[in-house]
Design a protein around this motif. Structure first.
Motif, short mmCIF file in Angstrom:
data_model
loop_
_atom_site.label_atom_id
_atom_site.label_comp_id
_atom_site.label_asym_id
_atom_site.label_seq_id
_atom_site.Cartn_x
_atom_site.Cartn_y
_atom_site.Cartn_z
N LEU A 91 19.56 21.42 29.28
CA LEU A 91 19.26 22.06 27.98
C LEU A 91 18.48 23.59 28.19
O LEU A 91 18.77 24.59 27.72
N SER A 92 17.55 23.38 29.34
CA SER A 92 16.90 24.64 29.47
C SER A 92 17.56 25.75 30.06
O SER A 92 16.98 27.09 29.92
N TRP A 93 18.81 25.56 30.59
CA TRP A 93 19.54 26.58 30.90
C TRP A 93 20.17 27.48 29.97
O TRP A 93 20.83 28.61 30.02
N LEU A 94 20.34 26.95 28.77
CA LEU A 94 20.74 27.51 27.46
C LEU A 94 20.12 28.99 27.27
O LEU A 94 19.20 29.01 27.57
N LEU A 95 20.96 29.99 26.69
CA LEU A 95 20.35 31.10 26.36
C LEU A 95 19.73 31.86 27.53
O LEU A 95 18.65 32.14 27.37
N ASP A 96 20.67 31.87 28.61
CA ASP A 96 19.90 32.44 29.77
C ASP A 96 18.55 31.88 30.33
O ASP A 96 17.70 32.78 30.74
N GLY A 97 18.41 30.67 30.13
CA GLY A 97 17.06 29.98 30.28
C GLY A 97 16.12 30.21 29.36
O GLY A 97 14.89 29.64 29.75
N PRO A 110 12.08 36.10 23.20
CA PRO A 110 12.69 36.86 24.29
C PRO A 110 13.96 37.50 24.18
O PRO A 110 14.91 37.02 24.89
N TRP A 111 14.20 38.15 22.91
CA TRP A 111 15.48 38.68 22.62
C TRP A 111 16.14 39.49 23.80
O TRP A 111 17.38 39.48 24.00
N GLU A 112 15.54 40.19 24.19
CA GLU A 112 15.99 41.44 25.38
C GLU A 112 16.20 40.39 26.44
O GLU A 112 16.76 41.14 27.53
N SER A 113 16.04 39.36 26.77
CA SER A 113 15.83 38.50 28.00
C SER A 113 17.40 37.64 27.98
O SER A 113 17.84 37.00 28.90
N VAL A 114 18.10 37.93 26.84
CA VAL A 114 19.29 37.21 26.71
C VAL A 114 20.23 37.93 26.12
O VAL A 114 20.16 38.98 25.54
N SER A 115 21.45 37.92 27.14
CA SER A 115 22.74 38.95 27.13
C SER A 115 23.37 38.89 25.57
O SER A 115 23.42 37.75 25.01
N PHE A 116 23.99 40.08 25.06
CA PHE A 116 24.71 39.79 24.15
C PHE A 116 25.89 38.96 23.96
O PHE A 116 26.51 38.28 23.17
N GLU A 117 26.28 39.05 25.31
CA GLU A 117 27.46 37.98 25.54
C GLU A 117 27.31 36.53 25.44
O GLU A 117 28.02 35.64 24.84
N THR A 118 25.95 36.08 25.95
CA THR A 118 25.45 34.72 25.56
C THR A 118 25.28 34.49 24.08
O THR A 118 25.47 33.27 23.85
N LEU A 119 24.62 35.56 23.69
CA LEU A 119 24.34 35.08 22.28
C LEU A 119 25.78 35.28 21.42
O LEU A 119 25.79 34.24 20.55
N LEU A 138 19.76 26.29 17.65
CA LEU A 138 19.80 27.70 18.45
C LEU A 138 20.52 28.72 17.92
O LEU A 138 20.65 29.76 17.81
N ARG A 139 21.68 28.29 17.35
CA ARG A 139 22.78 29.27 16.54
C ARG A 139 22.15 29.85 15.55
O ARG A 139 22.15 31.08 15.34
N GLU A 140 21.16 28.83 14.70
CA GLU A 140 20.59 29.76 13.48
C GLU A 140 19.41 30.53 13.96
O GLU A 140 19.19 31.41 13.43
N SER A 141 18.73 30.04 14.97
CA SER A 141 17.65 30.88 15.60
C SER A 141 17.76 32.17 16.01
O SER A 141 17.31 33.31 16.15
N THR A 142 19.23 32.27 16.68
CA THR A 142 19.56 33.46 17.40
C THR A 142 20.89 34.25 16.50
O THR A 142 21.54 35.16 16.97
N ALA A 143 20.82 33.82 15.29
CA ALA A 143 21.60 34.63 14.09
C ALA A 143 21.54 36.19 14.19
O ALA A 143 20.11 36.63 14.39
N PRO A 144 22.47 37.00 14.22
CA PRO A 144 22.31 38.44 14.34
C PRO A 144 21.01 39.03 13.19
O PRO A 144 20.47 39.93 13.61
N SER A 145 21.20 38.27 12.15
CA SER A 145 20.40 38.53 11.08
C SER A 145 18.63 38.58 11.63
O SER A 145 17.65 39.05 10.71
#
Length: 333
Positions: A91-97, A110-119, A138-145
């Motif tokens: 699980l820890s590998w998700l969202l670029d670690g 760490p928004w800037e540590s996760v690529s847009f493609e991964t998001l 994770l989907r909810e916590s990384t929503a564009p909003s």
């Protein structure tokens, strides 16, 4: 293939896991990735999926589960063999670690540590099995909003700067020099930049290159004109005409950015847009609205030291803003 991926997992993969590896089911999450996970399922599609386990469970049982999944897919896979895989990940590998951080209530994510493609993958790929709602959370916590506004500004400014100051300038020079290999290479960068900006102005994540244009069509209707012009760049034979269309699209973006106040800190219609974008990026306009005051102060210091105003950048780069003027400088112009 017209095989429904959910049907395949329900009828083939999940029964095998329940029979051989029932101990992992409570903690397991499954996401369908790639084109099939986005609903693009044709004769060219392979099937890529990820099984995520708690890190301790992954270390203890993940290897045996992976071997079973390899055998199952080899014997039953209805998609293209090459490229099809069901991988078992911690699980820890998700969202670029950075998954564990996004599963907390931390304010400094760490928004800037996760690529847009991964998001984009997290937002758009098919969640097939998720009893603990780990992937859904994770989907909810990384929503564009939820991505901070100043980071959207930063991403847009950096992408626009690269397109206008670097790629557009370089492709013009290549065409004028009749260096067509370079022009073709740079056209790819220009097209990618134009499409990326289309996502950014709507505060949307963009996918990997293989699905960029496809995903672009799913943006709000206002993007349709941008998409049509981008397609016209590809079909136009004359390279000077291509550049004209590129500049038309850039101007359309500038209008949109202005009307929607997406970069209020930047004069997007500046007579010297290259300088405006370059210094806006260097001085972090997205978080420093009065960034021009540093240029003003550095210019003043340069003049006080007997140098020309255009040399202000030396005072900025070397941090001489607070130093007393050096009247003995030899370089006056």
């Amino acid at each position: 293939m017209s095989v429904e991926v959910t049907e395949y997992f329900e009828s083939t993969v999940m029964p095998m896991i329940r029979n051989r590896h029932s101990e992992v089911l409570p903690e397991m999450s499954v996401m369908i990735l790639g084109s099939v996970g986005l609903g693009i399922d044709d004769e060219l599609s392979d099937m890529e999926a990820a099984v995520y386990l708690n890190d301790l469970v992954w270390k203890k049982s993940g290897g045996q589960l992976q071997l079973s999944l390899n055998d199952c897919l080899f014997e039953t896979n209805p998609w293209r063999k090459d490229g099809s895989v069901i991988s078992v990940y911690p699980l820890s590998w998700l969202l670029d670690g950075h998954a564990k951080k996004f599963l907390t209530d931390a304010s400094d994510l760490p928004w800037e540590s996760v690529s847009f493609e991964t998001l984009f993958t997290m937002q758009e790929s098919l969640i097939f099995y998720d009893p603990q709602r780990t992937l859904q959370r994770l989907r909810e916590s990384t929503a564009p909003s939820r991505r901070p506004e100043h980071l959207w500004k930063k991403s847009l400014l950096l992408e626009f700067n690269k397109l206008v100051v670097e790629d557009l300038s370089d492709i013009k020079k290549s065409v004028m020099r009749n260096r067509m290999a370079e022009a073709h290479i740079l056209l790819g960068h220009v097209l990618e930049g134009l499409i990326h900006i289309g996502f950014l102005i709507f505060h949307k994540y963009y996918p990997w290159r293989t699905h960029l244009r496809w995903a672009f069509d799913k943006l709000p209707m206002l993007s349709s004109r941008f998409g049509s012009d981008i397609d016209l760049i590809l079909t136009t034979v004359d390279w000077y005409k291509k550049i004209e269309i590129i500049e038309v699209v850039i101007d359309a973006y500038k209008n949109f950015i202005t009307l929607n106040a997406l970069l209020p800190e930047i004069d997007i219609w500046s007579d010297d847009l290259n300088k405006e974008l370059m210094w806006g990026e260097r001085l972090k306009a997205w978080e420093t609205p009065n960034w021009r005051s540093r240029i003003t102060n550095c210019t003043k210091k340069a003049l006080e030291s007997g140098c020309a105003s255009y040399q202000f950048w030396v005072w900025s780069l070397w941090g001489w803003v607070n130093e007393k003027p050096n009247k003995s400088m030899d370089n006056k112009e």
